[in-house]
Design a protein around this motif. Structure first.
Motif, PDB file in Angstrom:
ATOM      1  N   LEU A  25       0.592  -1.084   0.051  1.00  0.00           N
ATOM      2  CA  LEU A  25       0.197  -0.066   0.315  1.00  0.00           C
ATOM      3  C   LEU A  25       0.886   1.228   0.441  1.00  0.00           C
ATOM      4  O   LEU A  25       0.554   1.804  -0.611  1.00  0.00           O
ATOM      5  CB  LEU A  25      -0.996  -0.118   0.950  1.00  0.00           C
ATOM      6  CG  LEU A  25      -2.218  -1.367   1.258  1.00  0.00           C
ATOM      7  CD1 LEU A  25      -3.165  -1.333   2.288  1.00  0.00           C
ATOM      8  CD2 LEU A  25      -3.314  -0.762   0.077  1.00  0.00           C
ATOM      9  N   ARG A  47      -7.809   0.935  -1.899  1.00  0.00           N
ATOM     10  CA  ARG A  47      -7.050   0.566  -2.313  1.00  0.00           C
ATOM     11  C   ARG A  47      -7.258  -1.038  -1.804  1.00  0.00           C
ATOM     12  O   ARG A  47      -6.133  -1.698  -1.861  1.00  0.00           O
ATOM     13  CB  ARG A  47      -6.032   0.922  -2.419  1.00  0.00           C
ATOM     14  CG  ARG A  47      -6.275   2.065  -2.983  1.00  0.00           C
ATOM     15  CD  ARG A  47      -4.918   3.441  -3.426  1.00  0.00           C
ATOM     16  NE  ARG A  47      -3.229   2.398  -2.950  1.00  0.00           N
ATOM     17  CZ  ARG A  47      -2.572   3.006  -2.593  1.00  0.00           C
ATOM     18  NH1 ARG A  47      -2.669   3.918  -1.223  1.00  0.00           N
ATOM     19  NH2 ARG A  47      -1.023   2.537  -2.261  1.00  0.00           N
ATOM     20  N   LEU A  48      -7.756  -1.474  -0.695  1.00  0.00           N
ATOM     21  CA  LEU A  48      -7.260  -2.705  -0.329  1.00  0.00           C
ATOM     22  C   LEU A  48      -8.539  -3.716   0.327  1.00  0.00           C
ATOM     23  O   LEU A  48      -9.712  -2.607   0.903  1.00  0.00           O
ATOM     24  CB  LEU A  48      -6.687  -1.935   1.689  1.00  0.00           C
ATOM     25  CG  LEU A  48      -6.359  -2.891   2.378  1.00  0.00           C
ATOM     26  CD1 LEU A  48      -5.897  -4.252   1.999  1.00  0.00           C
ATOM     27  CD2 LEU A  48      -5.997  -3.645   4.061  1.00  0.00           C
TER      28      LEU A  48
END
Length: 139
Positions: A25, A47-48
């Motif tokens: 990340l 993004r996760l």
């Protein structure tokens, strides 16, 4: 879809796996993280993506790859970090549902197979010394 690279990390709920997720990340990657209880350890974000489940089961591996393709459009990196705690000697495991010497790479094989089926792959095997899984380059 995203133009960033995407990593799948198994065994992501703690220790090395959680550290690998954080590093990807920080490096700007999208990440699909999985473990039996990853949603209790990490917090999802744009993004996760988190997928709870036993990566030793084909259904979980398929869900992880589907999540990567659905949310990010690609799989570029697979970190097969999932581990097990054995309560008896490894050689004593004999029943069909138990761990075998080939089980360690089961998740990686399923993930690569799923990406290939999605038609978005470029896989370079051991002969080239590199493995890349992502969108096929247009010529």
């Amino acid at each position: 879809m995203s133009d960033k690279k995407t990593a799948i990390v198994t065994g992501a709920s703690q220790g090395i796996g959680a550290g690998v997720v954080a590093a990807f990340l920080q490096a700007g990657y999208n990440v699909v993280a999985t473990s039996r209880d990853v949603s209790q350890s990490l917090t999802a974000s744009p993004r996760l993506v988190l997928v709870d489940g036993d990566i030793g089961k084909q259904e979980t591996a398929a869900k992880v790859v589907e999540a990567a393709i659905k949310h990010f459009g690609t799989v570029d990196v697979l970190v097969n970090n999932a581990g097990i705690f054995l309560t008896k000697p490894f050689t004593d495991f004999r029943s069909p549902g138990e761990i075998t010497p080939n089980s360690a790479d089961f998740a990686g094989q399923i993930s690569i197979r799923q990406v290939i089926q999605a038609g978005k792959e470029s896989v370079h095997g051991p002969a080239t010394g590199r493995r890349e899984v992502g969108r096929r380059r247009q010529r």
